[in-house]
Design a protein around this motif. Structure first.
Motif, PDB file in Angstrom:
ATOM      1  N   SER A  61       0.849  -1.194   0.000  1.00  0.00           N
ATOM      2  CA  SER A  61       0.000   0.000   0.000  1.00  0.00           C
ATOM      3  C   SER A  61       0.881   1.239   0.000  1.00  0.00           C
ATOM      4  N   GLY A  62       0.400   2.308  -0.610  1.00  0.00           N
ATOM      5  CA  GLY A  62       1.163   3.549  -0.624  1.00  0.00           C
ATOM      6  C   GLY A  62       0.395   4.647  -1.336  1.00  0.00           C
ATOM      7  N   SER A  63       0.940   5.844  -1.251  1.00  0.00           N
ATOM      8  CA  SER A  63       0.310   6.995  -1.891  1.00  0.00           C
ATOM      9  C   SER A  63       1.374   7.965  -2.361  1.00  0.00           C
ATOM     10  N   LYS A  64       1.228   8.420  -3.575  1.00  0.00           N
ATOM     11  CA  LYS A  64       2.110   9.450  -4.129  1.00  0.00           C
ATOM     12  C   LYS A  64       1.311  10.742  -4.190  1.00  0.00           C
TER      13      LYS A  64
ATOM     14  N   GLN B  66      -2.060   9.781  -6.138  1.00  0.00           N
ATOM     15  CA  GLN B  66      -2.121   8.438  -6.722  1.00  0.00           C
ATOM     16  C   GLN B  66      -1.919   7.435  -5.588  1.00  0.00           C
ATOM     17  N   THR B  67      -3.039   6.888  -5.118  1.00  0.00           N
ATOM     18  CA  THR B  67      -3.041   5.961  -3.986  1.00  0.00           C
ATOM     19  C   THR B  67      -3.352   4.561  -4.486  1.00  0.00           C
ATOM     20  N   LEU B  68      -2.656   3.585  -3.914  1.00  0.00           N
ATOM     21  CA  LEU B  68      -2.735   2.221  -4.446  1.00  0.00           C
ATOM     22  C   LEU B  68      -2.697   1.203  -3.309  1.00  0.00           C
TER      23      LEU B  68
ATOM     24  N   VAL C 105      -6.747  -1.945  -5.859  1.00  0.00           N
ATOM     25  CA  VAL C 105      -7.668  -0.838  -5.590  1.00  0.00           C
ATOM     26  C   VAL C 105      -6.851   0.453  -5.634  1.00  0.00           C
ATOM     27  N   GLY C 106      -7.162   1.291  -6.598  1.00  0.00           N
ATOM     28  CA  GLY C 106      -6.436   2.560  -6.731  1.00  0.00           C
ATOM     29  C   GLY C 106      -7.380   3.745  -6.632  1.00  0.00           C
ATOM     30  N   THR C 107      -6.828   4.913  -6.833  1.00  0.00           N
ATOM     31  CA  THR C 107      -7.656   6.124  -6.926  1.00  0.00           C
ATOM     32  C   THR C 107      -7.531   6.686  -8.334  1.00  0.00           C
TER      33      THR C 107
END
Length: 500
Positions: free
Chosen positions: A284-287, A489-491, A432-434
């Protein structure tokens, strides 16, 4: 008398030529006579002396009478006229130099008095005080109206005129773009006997004016006063611009600092590492984009409960989205922790019910995906409230876009999302992304889109969760080259490993 030596030389030449007298007259009165005024001085030759269209005197000669003598006198009158004109111009230059010196000294004093001010109101107060002192007036005012701001009005020492009357005079300046002088009728009682208003040229201002009231000594304002006031106004405009620019830069720096702090806090609210869950490979992470946004992800792993996770995206950007993100994340977490049967559908319904009014008040909403993994059944249960992209890639098939079955959170007072089930076999992948992924744009304003995303996931599906995530981020970053990342950009990547 100026030029006496030159006139004496002319007189001696005339006397040597037979004239009985040579004289300089002004207003029918002799100013200087060589050697003396004759008893009969009614018969004479004369030539006027003109300066700037006005006769300032005349030359008179007695004892001679011929056309040649008249021509000679005219030529000498031209010489004297030239000398007087030069003297007049020199006097004017001297007066201007004195005025310039006085203005420079006044402006130097004004600069010294205002150089350390970085607050607009304090600057205007000091400018009003120093201007009244330098211009030798009873009072002064600075009126500054910046665009979309309340006017700043600073009187010294106190208002000598009401604002309605002042605004009436200011309209005169707005109409003519020039200074405006006014004198009160002596028969009318008023605190203002005379005033001088000059415009201040100030970038970004609708109106800026310097006003001087009641010149000390009782005289009216004159041209030197106008020049001094204009010089002060020019200097004041530069000072005010510097302070306004400083405050704007300070405010921008403060906002930038606050946004950076908000971004750091927002990222700290998100889990830093995914938990270790048997049978699953997680990443999981977010840019984040340049602005604070509303993306979030979360997961809860307890021994007595199935592994639960959530991914969401609040509409809009900035601090409102960040605040609602924190509220939504905490609400979902609390409902998972306290609900008797925390299924995705039940959690979504309770969270929507609690947050509906908050979202409605600010006309915002959130797309949310909540999932649970049951290791014994190898079953994935989820509820999707308007969230995308959610992509399921089975080990033996092509990636599938899982459509949402409910409206985003905050749109309706009740949630329409129901529990959906997937058999999650070893090798299956859920991503699951944004929308920061599928809506990423290149320099031709073309979106990355779902088709590229599905094709990319198909090529990455056999890799680990971390490698899948890195591949997605790398491909989107390459696509966005030379453009600005508009959205977070969250994933969240979930892959079944097959071990329990």
């Amino acid at each position: 008398m100026a030029h006496r030596a030159q006139l004496t030389a002319l007189a001696n030449d005339w006397l040597a030529s037979g004239a009985t007298s040579f004289a300089m007259w002004s207003d029918d009165t002799p100013v200087e006579v060589w050697p003396s005024l004759p008893a009969d001085h009614t018969n004479y030759l004369t030539e006027p002396i003109w300066v700037n269209g006005q006769m300032v005197g005349e030359l008179r000669v007695t004892g001679v009478d011929s056309p040649t003598a008249q021509e000679r006198l005219k030529a000498e009158a031209d010489i004297v006229q030239h000398l007087v004109r030069m003297e007049h111009e020199l006097n004017n230059m001297a007066e201007e130099l004195i005025d310039t010196r006085d203005q420079l000294l006044a402006l130097y004093g004004l600069t010294q008095a205002t150089r350390n001010f970085l607050d607009t109101e304090q600057l205007l107060e000091t400018l009003a005080l120093e201007t009244a002192r330098l211009a030798k007036v009873e009072g002064s005012v600075f009126f500054v109206k910046m665009k979309d701001r309340t006017p700043l009005i600073c009187f010294y020492p106190d208002p000598l005129i009401d604002l309605d009357t002042l605004n009436g005079f200011i309209k005169e300046i707005q109409a003519t773009k020039q200074e405006y002088m006014w004198s009160q009728d002596a028969t009318v009682e008023s605190r203002v006997k005379n005033l001088l208003l000059v415009p201040i040229h100030l970038r970004g201002a609708e109106t800026a004016v310097l006003g001087l009231f009641n010149k000390l000594g009782g005289d009216d304002f004159t041209s030197p006063d106008v020049k001094l006031a204009a010089a002060i106004a020019e200097h004041a405009g530069a000072q005010i611009e510097n302070v306004v620019m400083y405050q704007a830069n300070l405010e921008q720096a403060r906002m930038q600092t606050e946004m950076e702090l908000a971004k750091r806090v927002q990222l700290q609210l998100l889990p830093q590492e995914p938990p270790t869950v048997k049978g699953l490979d997680l990443w999981s992470g977010s840019k984040p984009a340049s602005q604070v946004g509303g993306d979030f992800y979360d997961f809860i792993a307890k021994d007595d409960q199935p592994f639960s996770f959530a991914v969401g995206d609040i509409s809009g950007k900035g601090m409102p989205a960040a605040l609602l993100m924190a509220m939504t994340r905490m609400m979902i977490r609390s409902k998972i922790n306290v609900a008797p049967v925390p299924t995705p559908e039940a959690v979504m319904d309770k969270a929507n019910e609690e947050l509906y009014n908050d979202f409605t008040d600010v006309s915002m909403f959130a797309t949310v995906f909540i999932g649970q993994y049951h290791p014994q059944k190898r079953e994935l249960i989820y509820a999707n409230a308007g969230h995308s992209p959610v992509i399921y890639c089975p080990i033996d098939g092509e990636p599938q876009l899982l459509e949402a079955d409910g409206t985003p959170m905050g749109i309706l007072p009740v949630s329409l999302s129901a529990n959906q089930r997937l058999i999650f076999r070893p090798g299956d992948v859920l991503i699951v992304g944004t929308d920061g992924f599928n809506e990423a744009r290149n320099q031709h304003d073309e979106m990355f889109g779902y088709a590229r995303l599905m094709q990319l996931i198909s090529s990455l599906a056999t890799k680990s969760a971390k490698e899948i995530a890195e591949g997605l981020y790398t491909a989107v970053a390459k696509f966005e080259q030379h453009t600005h990342q508009d959205d977070d950009q969250t994933l969240f990547v979930l892959k079944c490993t097959g071990s329990n």
